[in-house]
Design a protein around this motif. Structure first.
Motif, PDB file in Angstrom:
ATOM      1  N   GLY A 238       1.075  -1.324   0.399  1.00  0.00           N
ATOM      2  CA  GLY A 238      -0.290   0.252   0.247  1.00  0.00           C
ATOM      3  C   GLY A 238       0.872   1.296  -0.029  1.00  0.00           C
ATOM      4  O   GLY A 238       1.707   1.268   0.369  1.00  0.00           O
ATOM      5  N   GLY A 239       0.393   2.569   0.259  1.00  0.00           N
ATOM      6  CA  GLY A 239       0.883   3.520  -0.753  1.00  0.00           C
ATOM      7  C   GLY A 239       2.030   3.897  -1.016  1.00  0.00           C
ATOM      8  O   GLY A 239       3.147   3.895  -0.730  1.00  0.00           O
ATOM      9  N   LYS A 240       2.330   2.705  -2.133  1.00  0.00           N
ATOM     10  CA  LYS A 240       3.436   2.991  -3.756  1.00  0.00           C
ATOM     11  C   LYS A 240       4.344   2.147  -2.901  1.00  0.00           C
ATOM     12  O   LYS A 240       5.713   2.932  -3.302  1.00  0.00           O
ATOM     13  N   THR A 241       4.184   1.350  -1.842  1.00  0.00           N
ATOM     14  CA  THR A 241       5.435   1.054  -1.366  1.00  0.00           C
ATOM     15  C   THR A 241       5.600  -0.424  -1.586  1.00  0.00           C
ATOM     16  O   THR A 241       4.375  -0.983  -1.786  1.00  0.00           O
ATOM     17  N   MET A 242       7.134  -1.059  -2.414  1.00  0.00           N
ATOM     18  CA  MET A 242       6.841  -2.718  -2.604  1.00  0.00           C
ATOM     19  C   MET A 242       7.910  -2.992  -0.920  1.00  0.00           C
ATOM     20  O   MET A 242       8.668  -2.748  -1.487  1.00  0.00           O
ATOM     21  N   LEU A 243       7.632  -4.039  -0.776  1.00  0.00           N
ATOM     22  CA  LEU A 243       8.722  -4.820   0.172  1.00  0.00           C
ATOM     23  C   LEU A 243       8.917  -6.017  -1.454  1.00  0.00           C
ATOM     24  O   LEU A 243       8.386  -6.975  -1.328  1.00  0.00           O
ATOM     25  N   VAL A 244      10.310  -6.433  -1.044  1.00  0.00           N
ATOM     26  CA  VAL A 244      11.050  -7.139  -1.954  1.00  0.00           C
ATOM     27  C   VAL A 244      11.952  -7.827  -0.881  1.00  0.00           C
ATOM     28  O   VAL A 244      12.949  -7.320  -0.201  1.00  0.00           O
ATOM     29  N   GLY A 245      12.278  -9.118  -1.227  1.00  0.00           N
ATOM     30  CA  GLY A 245      12.763  -9.682  -0.540  1.00  0.00           C
ATOM     31  C   GLY A 245      14.494  -9.273  -0.913  1.00  0.00           C
ATOM     32  O   GLY A 245      14.940  -8.901  -1.994  1.00  0.00           O
ATOM     33  N   ASP A 246      15.545  -9.544  -0.029  1.00  0.00           N
ATOM     34  CA  ASP A 246      16.604  -9.657  -0.314  1.00  0.00           C
ATOM     35  C   ASP A 246      17.438 -10.620   0.655  1.00  0.00           C
ATOM     36  O   ASP A 246      18.176 -10.759   1.747  1.00  0.00           O
ATOM     37  N   PRO A 247      18.404 -11.197  -0.231  1.00  0.00           N
ATOM     38  CA  PRO A 247      19.106 -12.584   0.664  1.00  0.00           C
ATOM     39  C   PRO A 247      20.091 -11.966   1.946  1.00  0.00           C
ATOM     40  O   PRO A 247      20.429 -12.288   2.312  1.00  0.00           O
ATOM     41  N   SER A 248      20.700 -11.197   0.991  1.00  0.00           N
ATOM     42  CA  SER A 248      21.389 -10.741   2.190  1.00  0.00           C
ATOM     43  C   SER A 248      21.427 -10.057   2.810  1.00  0.00           C
ATOM     44  O   SER A 248      22.342  -9.751   3.850  1.00  0.00           O
ATOM     45  N   LEU A 249      20.292  -9.649   3.740  1.00  0.00           N
ATOM     46  CA  LEU A 249      19.931  -9.363   4.684  1.00  0.00           C
ATOM     47  C   LEU A 249      19.827 -10.583   5.601  1.00  0.00           C
ATOM     48  O   LEU A 249      19.981 -10.787   7.052  1.00  0.00           O
ATOM     49  N   ARG A 336      10.161  -9.486  11.157  1.00  0.00           N
ATOM     50  CA  ARG A 336       9.165  -8.970  12.180  1.00  0.00           C
ATOM     51  C   ARG A 336       8.763  -7.450  12.374  1.00  0.00           C
ATOM     52  O   ARG A 336       7.976  -6.648  12.377  1.00  0.00           O
ATOM     53  N   ALA A 337       9.646  -6.835  12.479  1.00  0.00           N
ATOM     54  CA  ALA A 337      10.386  -5.542  12.770  1.00  0.00           C
ATOM     55  C   ALA A 337       9.934  -4.808  11.398  1.00  0.00           C
ATOM     56  O   ALA A 337       9.696  -3.547  11.349  1.00  0.00           O
ATOM     57  N   VAL A 338      10.535  -5.715  10.356  1.00  0.00           N
ATOM     58  CA  VAL A 338      10.722  -4.634   9.431  1.00  0.00           C
ATOM     59  C   VAL A 338       9.028  -4.236   8.745  1.00  0.00           C
ATOM     60  O   VAL A 338       7.900  -3.398   8.584  1.00  0.00           O
ATOM     61  N   TRP A 339       8.250  -5.540   8.767  1.00  0.00           N
ATOM     62  CA  TRP A 339       6.228  -5.345   9.159  1.00  0.00           C
ATOM     63  C   TRP A 339       5.515  -4.278  10.033  1.00  0.00           C
ATOM     64  O   TRP A 339       4.964  -2.783   9.300  1.00  0.00           O
ATOM     65  N   THR A 340       6.288  -4.357  11.038  1.00  0.00           N
ATOM     66  CA  THR A 340       6.436  -3.426  12.549  1.00  0.00           C
ATOM     67  C   THR A 340       6.293  -2.367  11.358  1.00  0.00           C
ATOM     68  O   THR A 340       5.928  -0.869  11.931  1.00  0.00           O
ATOM     69  N   SER A 341       7.813  -2.171  11.290  1.00  0.00           N
ATOM     70  CA  SER A 341       8.575  -0.233  10.698  1.00  0.00           C
ATOM     71  C   SER A 341       7.174   0.113   9.870  1.00  0.00           C
ATOM     72  O   SER A 341       7.395   1.309   9.375  1.00  0.00           O
ATOM     73  N   LEU A 342       6.522  -0.746   9.161  1.00  0.00           N
ATOM     74  CA  LEU A 342       5.690  -0.275   7.906  1.00  0.00           C
ATOM     75  C   LEU A 342       4.614  -0.282   8.502  1.00  0.00           C
ATOM     76  O   LEU A 342       3.441   0.523   7.739  1.00  0.00           O
ATOM     77  N   GLY A 343       3.964  -0.234   9.603  1.00  0.00           N
ATOM     78  CA  GLY A 343       2.247   0.659  10.609  1.00  0.00           C
ATOM     79  C   GLY A 343       1.617  -0.475  10.627  1.00  0.00           C
ATOM     80  O   GLY A 343       0.964  -0.714  10.818  1.00  0.00           O
ATOM     81  N   TYR A 344       1.933  -2.263  10.236  1.00  0.00           N
ATOM     82  CA  TYR A 344       1.387  -3.457  10.687  1.00  0.00           C
ATOM     83  C   TYR A 344       1.437  -4.605  11.796  1.00  0.00           C
ATOM     84  O   TYR A 344       2.363  -4.296  12.383  1.00  0.00           O
ATOM     85  N   GLU A 345       0.739  -4.461  12.422  1.00  0.00           N
ATOM     86  CA  GLU A 345      -0.549  -5.099  13.369  1.00  0.00           C
ATOM     87  C   GLU A 345       0.445  -6.600  12.651  1.00  0.00           C
ATOM     88  O   GLU A 345      -0.276  -7.162  11.424  1.00  0.00           O
ATOM     89  N   VAL A 346       1.040  -7.007  13.635  1.00  0.00           N
ATOM     90  CA  VAL A 346       1.756  -8.644  13.641  1.00  0.00           C
ATOM     91  C   VAL A 346       0.935  -9.787  13.798  1.00  0.00           C
ATOM     92  O   VAL A 346       1.334  -9.778  14.948  1.00  0.00           O
TER      93      VAL A 346
END
Length: 383
Positions: A238-249, A336-346
């Motif tokens: 939502g909000g023109k934001t895309m969550l993309v996987g990153d193996p390096s993380l 979980r921290a990434v989703w929380t930072s985006l304003g989502y209840e997990v």
């Protein structure tokens, strides 16, 4: 005399018939038009579809139990089963839940993977039906009876819910998981072009034209991407934001002793490049890109992924049903921290039993209908 009277009568009949057809049209023309493909991230979850086959219980039961127990009471879940005995087994397996659960009995074999069978096209007019747009065919249907049965599931659902649903088959080959939609765009994985070129379409341009016409969104065909369903490596939040996987993380967070991936984790530069290429194309399309850990296996099919999710919008609150996996707790916490930072209840869902079979939560659940967030009771209460 008789001959010309007969001929005149036939002509009059044809003229009257043509006039009637012009007024009422054919049955196909009378059907209300379909609207855009349903967004993955906008609106409140209203009606969901699962597929249950008792032979897959060990794979899906733990996921279904946790996911359904986390749903609210205003959500309806249609459970597609081959027969009544399978539905009774489903009820005994998942136990007591708050959401409303009802069976759709097919009378033929199916698999447990609901996402790939169809995509939902929203009603084109107020009060019109949702259209279940199914692919031209299923891979392996000639030798796998359950896959042949999956090919019929869209029609099964539409027949059971005839007042609000209709089914239509596409001229294209695709899996539902090959398409990722939000309210603005539909992202399409490269293999849709590969499967259809010189089979159902003559060119990339023709494919894009068909998809844009049917899905009624801007279509973005990914140039490079991991060879898997889009929901394994990306999702629009939502909000023109895309969550993309990153193996390096993920690399510093997964223990060297974790051996539950075929061939082990794939952190090669070649694989990293494919994820980065998706991120770059999303950014070029005007999206803010946020990266999240993902661990692809060397078999190219098995993933520890945190974008294979279900999202819900409950008034002003956003909720994500987020997969987690046993044995990789630091990885789970980082996601979980990434989703929380985006304003989502997990709301976590244990998907350990499913990921080894090349899919996860999003692959097992399809969405029939969403209520616009502004119409959710929580929105009304907050006004």
């Amino acid at each position: 005399m008789f001959r010309w009277q007969t001929a005149l009568g036939a002509i009059i009949g044809l003229v009257i018939g043509a006039a009637v057809l012009a007024l009422v049209g054919s049955p196909e023309r009378r059907l209300p038009p379909s609207g855009p493909i349903l967004s993955e991230c906008d609106g409140h979850l209203r009606e969901l579809v699962l597929q249950y086959e008792p032979g897959a219980k060990g794979i899906v039961a733990p996921v279904y139990r946790e996911f359904l127990s986390a749903l609210d009471s205003d959500v309806s879940v249609h459970v597609v089963c081959p027969d009544r005995a399978a539905f009774e087994d489903f009820l005994a397996t998942v136990g007591r839940v708050q959401c409303r659960v009802a069976p759709i009995l097919t009378g033929h074999p199916i698999t447990a993977w609901a996402r790939d069978r169809w995509v939902a096209l929203t009603p084109g007019v107020a009060g019109g039906p949702t259209t279940l747009w199914s692919p031209r065919g299923e891979a392996g249907d000639e030798i796998w009876p359950a896959r042949a049965g999956d090919e019929r599931v869209g029609r099964d659902i539409a027949a059971a819910l005839a007042a609000s649903m209709r089914a239509r088959r596409s001229s294209l080959y695709f899996d539902g998981g090959d398409l990722l939609a939000d309210r603005d765009n539909v992202f399409v994985v490269p293999r849709v072009l590969q499967r259809n070129l010189q089979q159902t379409v003559a060119s990339r341009k023709q494919l894009l034209g068909i998809l844009a016409r049917e899905l009624k969104r801007r279509v973005i065909l990914l140039d490079e991407a991991p060879d898997h369903h889009a929901g394994m490596f990306m999702t629009s939040v939502g909000g023109k934001t895309m969550l993309v996987g990153d193996p390096s993380l993920a690399r510093p967070l997964i223990p060297n002793t974790f051996m539950d991936l075929p061939g082990g984790p794939d952190f090669t530069p070649q694989t990293q490049h494919l994820f980065d290429a998706v991120a770059a194309q999303c950014a070029a399309a005007g999206y803010r890109v946020v990266r999240i850990p993902v661990v692809p296996a060397r078999d190219g099919r098995t993933y520890l992924t945190y974008v294979n999710v279900l999202m819900d919008q409950q008034g002003g609150r956003r909720v994500v049903y987020l997969p987690f996996y046993r044995g990789v707790e630091p990885l789970n916490a980082a996601a979980r921290a990434v989703w929380t930072s985006l304003g989502y209840e997990v709301r976590p869902v244990n998907c350990t039993s499913a990921y080894r079979h090349f899919g996860c939560l999003h692959c097992l659940v399809n969405v029939l209908q969403r209520t616009p967030a502004a119409e959710h009771p929580l929105s009304v209460a907050l006004r």
